[in-house]
Structures are given as C-alpha cells and as structure tokens.
Design a protein around this motif. Structure first.
Motif, PDB file in Angstrom:
ATOM      1  N   LEU A  68      44.293  28.814  41.609  1.00 38.36           N
ATOM      2  CA  LEU A  68      43.889  29.802  40.612  1.00 38.36           C
ATOM      3  C   LEU A  68      44.576  29.618  39.269  1.00 38.36           C
ATOM      4  CD1 LEU A  68      43.719  33.048  42.783  1.00 38.36           C
ATOM      5  CD2 LEU A  68      41.855  31.581  42.024  1.00 38.36           C
ATOM      6  N   ALA A  77      45.583  38.377  39.560  1.00 39.39           N
ATOM      7  CA  ALA A  77      44.611  38.486  40.655  1.00 39.39           C
ATOM      8  C   ALA A  77      45.137  39.392  41.768  1.00 39.39           C
ATOM      9  CB  ALA A  77      44.297  37.099  41.211  1.00 39.39           C
ATOM     10  N   SER A  82      42.018  41.277  43.529  1.00 44.56           N
ATOM     11  CA  SER A  82      41.125  40.153  43.804  1.00 44.56           C
ATOM     12  C   SER A  82      41.648  39.299  44.953  1.00 44.56           C
ATOM     13  CB  SER A  82      40.959  39.284  42.557  1.00 44.56           C
ATOM     14  OG  SER A  82      40.334  40.015  41.518  1.00 44.56           O
ATOM     15  N   ILE A 376      39.255  37.755  32.257  1.00 43.24           N
ATOM     16  CA  ILE A 376      40.020  38.233  33.413  1.00 43.24           C
ATOM     17  C   ILE A 376      40.792  39.481  33.033  1.00 43.24           C
ATOM     18  CG2 ILE A 376      41.980  37.689  34.925  1.00 43.24           C
ATOM     19  CD1 ILE A 376      41.012  34.778  34.889  1.00 43.24           C
ATOM     20  N   ILE A 382      38.864  38.103  38.952  1.00 41.54           N
ATOM     21  CA  ILE A 382      38.796  36.650  38.891  1.00 41.54           C
ATOM     22  C   ILE A 382      37.565  36.221  39.674  1.00 41.54           C
ATOM     23  CG2 ILE A 382      41.285  36.318  38.697  1.00 41.54           C
ATOM     24  CD1 ILE A 382      41.239  35.518  41.685  1.00 41.54           C
TER      25      ILE A 382
END
Length: 513
Positions: A68, A77, A82, A376, A382
């Motif tokens: 990521l 995230a 996420s 984001i 994400i």
C-alpha cells in the motif's frame, strides 16, 4: 442549448450514484479480516504469514492488501477502517506515527493509541532496524566503520529512500546528530541495492534484515551515537479485531516470538534472491514452525523458485486482468458519461468552454500519486474508489477536447439547414451535429482508453489491484522479470484496445459511405 441541461443533470446523477454504489461496495464484508502491508519485501511476507495463520479461524478468507505504500498511507488505511491490521515496528510507531521525540514503551504506545481506536500487540521476535551501508571495498579504503566516520567524508554520494529522507527518525535527525553535510538523492529502496552495486551511489539506507546486505558484501556502519531506536516488529491493529475475530486473534497471538532475525533474513532472501512467491514463503515458514519441513533459503535449488514464464502466467493473471479491465472500462465510461454532455453544454459558450477545458487540462498536470494521496485524505478510503476517480479525472481531457473539436468541425451550412427545417437546438444537436462529430468523439475515447490502461498501474499503490500489483512488487524486490510480467500484459491490453477501436472506426466510415 437549455433543453440539453436536464440530460446532462441525469448523466451526472447516474454517474454519482454509480460511484457511490462502488464506495459502499468497496470494503469487504464485515466478517472479512483485512490485512495490509507496506511496499517492501519483509512487509509483504509478514502480511501473508498473518493471513495464512488466520485463515483456518475466519468465516471468509482474509483479504490481503499488499504494497500500500509508505507508513503514512498504510496507517491512514488502518485509521479509516480500510484495513484491520498490519505489521509495524515499535520505533516507527513511537517516532513517526505518535510523533514522540524519544522511543516509548509498549504500554505508553498503547495508551496513546487507544483514543484512536488502535492498539499494538504480538511482538514477533525480531528487530529490523534502519542502518546505513556501503560497499566493503570502499569502506575499507576510506577507513569508514561508523556513522561518525561517514560524516567526515562529505564528498560521498548518498542514495536514500524517500521515506527515510522524510521520516522523523530518518536522515534529517541523523545528519544533525552526526554533523553530516551530505545532500542525499532519493532512490526507491528496491533499486538502491542495484545502484550501490553499480557504484552509482556510495551509501544507502538499509533494513538490518535485508537479504542483499550479505549477498552484495556491504558493510553496515555502526550507529556509534545510538541514534536509531529499536524497530521490533509488532502487529498494529484496530481495537475491535479481537471481538470481531476472536479465534483468528487467538491464533495470531501465538505468533509472538516466532520469528527471529535469522529466520526473517532467510525469508527475505527467498523472495529477493530466488523469486519465490510471498505466500509460498509464508506457508513454508508456518509449516516449519508446526514441525514440518521448509524449502531451503540459502544456496542451491529452491522448490519455490519461479522463472519468467511462471511469473507471467501465474495464478494471479486472471484476477489482475479482471481488475485492470474494470478499472479502465469503468473510469473511461464514467469520464464519457460526464465529459461528453458537459462538452456539449459548454460548446456554444466560448468563455465557459475555455474555463472548463482549462480546468480539465490543469488536472493532467497533477502527479498521479499526489492526486491519489489527496483523494485518500478526502474520501478516507483506499483501493478501488479513489483509483477510479483519479483515472476518470485523467480521462476527461481527451474526451471533452475531442467532443468540442468534433462539434466545431460541423459546417455552419449544415446547422443553418437544420434550422431551416424547423429543428430546435436540441434536435439539431442530436440529429445533425453529434452524429457528424461522432468519429472525433470516439477518437477521444480511444486516446482516453490508452491513457487509462497505462495509468491504471498506479492503482496498485493503494490496493486497487491490476497489473500494477506485479510492477509495484517487482520494484520492491528489484525483480526485472516480475516488472516485465506486469508491464507486458498491460501492453497487450493496450494493443487489443487499439485494434478494437480501429475496427469500430472503420465500421463507422463504412456506414457514412
């Protein structure tokens, strides 16, 4: 042109509803454990260890969002929900995430993380610290054994990772501590080893469990002023994970102390030097810990080693193709739904047209990764949704510009003829102007599709998949074969797209003839 506005409004409403439905559908089901990783070898492997440890104890297989990016993206995230958990390091948590100037105890970190709905647990058993390294022959010739010695050689060229240069516990603080005057150049961590081996740089930052330190014969410089804290590996998780996945959490807790430095270096070596897949490495490690046998990580033949064709036609090819196609088709389709009606609406108004086209041109100048980072932050998500929005914004310009150009090429005589027949402006646009502009509009969609196929590879940086997943992993491993295994299918897809549009344009030409 006012009769066209309800149609434009309808198109925009449909597009927004479509994107909203994607946003709601983007996260996996609540009974799916979502595991993240950063974009370097060790993090990829540890994420797979977590997933394979948890999978017998979860109602659905864990979702692994690999590579990521840097700490900021993966942490965001986690904060946004996420992902549920990812492997992190105590030095990074205390200094980079919690912004504490000195290392903190585990209890102090948990106290600070609790109001954020986060916690850390399960020390995995190894320390993967930052360090600087240089070629052994160069270090021996200059008599450099420590960071204090390095500071006395300002002419040496440093190639440091972007994250290390910007971290609170990175280059800036280290340079102040040691009085170093060098100005480093930024390098991707995966490429730094090639750069130092080819003598393009003299010093790089390394993780102390990197496999290529010994493979390339590098000298790790002693941190003689104890600048770097310990970076013991732990799990950073959302506090609701133990309640949502009690059996999986119990299994993950058994990983405490299960990986030492030697084991981690060996696993990294299989990935970086042998090209073994991360899930295979994780499976072999878990099997060995359970009393089975594991593939050798040192010299000789490795049962998990893969060649180029195995990487190109790997089991992930169908999944990545579906993801890449979806990202491309949905984003270009969304751009067409929005861009064509908008271009039709602004076409009769020169000032408004210039303003709108200028704004879409400006979007093209925003770097793709910067746009993703902004999305984001704005969306708190994400994955697929920010990637689709970014790709759609990049596809707007060629579609809108070609629509305006196509309409501008319609002769005034034909417009007057339509008017003489009693057509309203909306009827004239629908029956005369748009059909004549259609080949130019399709050419714009064709250009947008080519751009989207190439640009969609960036989606992998935020966990949206596609062929970029292989490219991102190949960069992290400095694996040229894996890079090519990601780039080649994207090239084939672009060629197929061009061929399909060529067929479509010829069919339109035959109809007009």
């Amino acid at each position: 042109m006012t009769p066209r506005r309800p149609a434009l409004t309808t198109c925009i409403a449909v597009l927004l509803a479509f994107v909203s439905s994607l946003a709601l559908a983007a996260p996996p089901a609540n009974d799916t454990l979502r595991i993240g990783s950063k974009r370097f070898t060790e993090s990829y492997i540890l994420a797979q260890v977590l997933a394979q440890t948890a999978v017998p104890h979860t109602p659905t297989p864990p979702s692994v969002l690999q590579g990521l990016g840097n700490t900021a993206i993966v942490y965001e995230a986690l904060r946004s929900g996420s992902i549920d958990i990812y492997p992190e390091y105590v030095g990074t948590i205390s200094l980079e995430i919690l912004k504490n100037k000195t290392p903190m105890t585990l209890q102090a970190m948990n106290t600070a993380l609790a109001p954020l709905g986060l916690g850390l647990a399960v020390p995995l058993g190894f320390n993967d610290g930052y360090a600087l390294a240089m070629r052994e022959d160069n270090a021996q010739r200059l008599g450099i054994t420590s960071l204090s010695d390095l500071a006395k050689h300002p002419a040496l060229k440093l190639g440091l990772s972007n994250e290390f240069i910007g971290r609170a516990d990175g280059w800036k603080g280290l340079a102040q501590q040691y009085g170093a005057a060098q100005v480093p150049v930024a390098l991707d961590h995966g490429l730094a080893y090639d750069a130092i081996a080819q003598k393009q740089v003299d010093v790089i930052d390394i993780y102390t469990t990197d496999a290529k330190i010994g493979h390339l014969g590098l000298r790790v410089l002693a941190d003689d002023k104890a600048y770097f804290p310990r970076y013991d590996a732990v799990l950073l998780y959302r506090l609701d994970v133990p309640q949502r996945f009690p059996k999986a959490w119990a299994a993950l807790q058994k990983l405490e102390g299960s990986i030492n430095e030697t084991a981690m270096i060996a696993m990294n070596a299989r990935a970086e030097l042998k090209g073994v897949a991360f899930d295979v490495i994780a499976r072999d490690h878990i099997t060995a810990k359970a009393g089975g046998t594991s593939a050798a990580a040192g010299t000789g033949t490795d049962a998990g080693e893969r060649g180029f064709w195995a990487k190109l036609f790997g089991p992930d090819l169908a999944r990545l193709t579906r993801q890449h196609l979806a990202l491309t088709l949905i984003s270009v389709g969304g751009a067409a739904l929005l861009g064509i009606p908008l271009a039709v609406w602004v076409f009769p108004h020169p000032r408004l047209r210039a303003l709108v086209l200028g704004a879409t041109s400006l979007l093209q100048t925003v770097p793709s990764l910067a746009l993703l980072a902004m999305l984001i932050s704005v969306l708190g998500l994400i994955g697929t949704v920010p990637a689709l929005i970014a790709l759609m914004l990049y596809a707007l310009l060629p579609i809108m510009r070609n629509t305006v150009t196509g309409l501008g090429e319609v002769s005034s005589g034909l417009r007057l003829a339509g008017q003489a027949l009693g057509m309203t402006p909306a009827q004239r646009m629908r029956e005369v102007e748009l059909p004549l502009a259609l080949p130019t509009i399709i050419a714009g969609v064709r250009t947008a599709m080519s751009i989207a196929i190439g640009t969609a590879t960036i989606a992998a940086f935020i966990g949206a998949g596609g062929y970029g997943e292989r490219i991102v992993t190949g960069l992290a491993l400095n694996d040229r074969q894996l890079l090519l295994a990601g780039a080649l299918p994207a090239t084939v897809l672009a060629l197929l797209s061009e061929a399909l549009f060529e067929v479509l344009e010829r069919a339109l030409q035959r109809r007009r003839a």
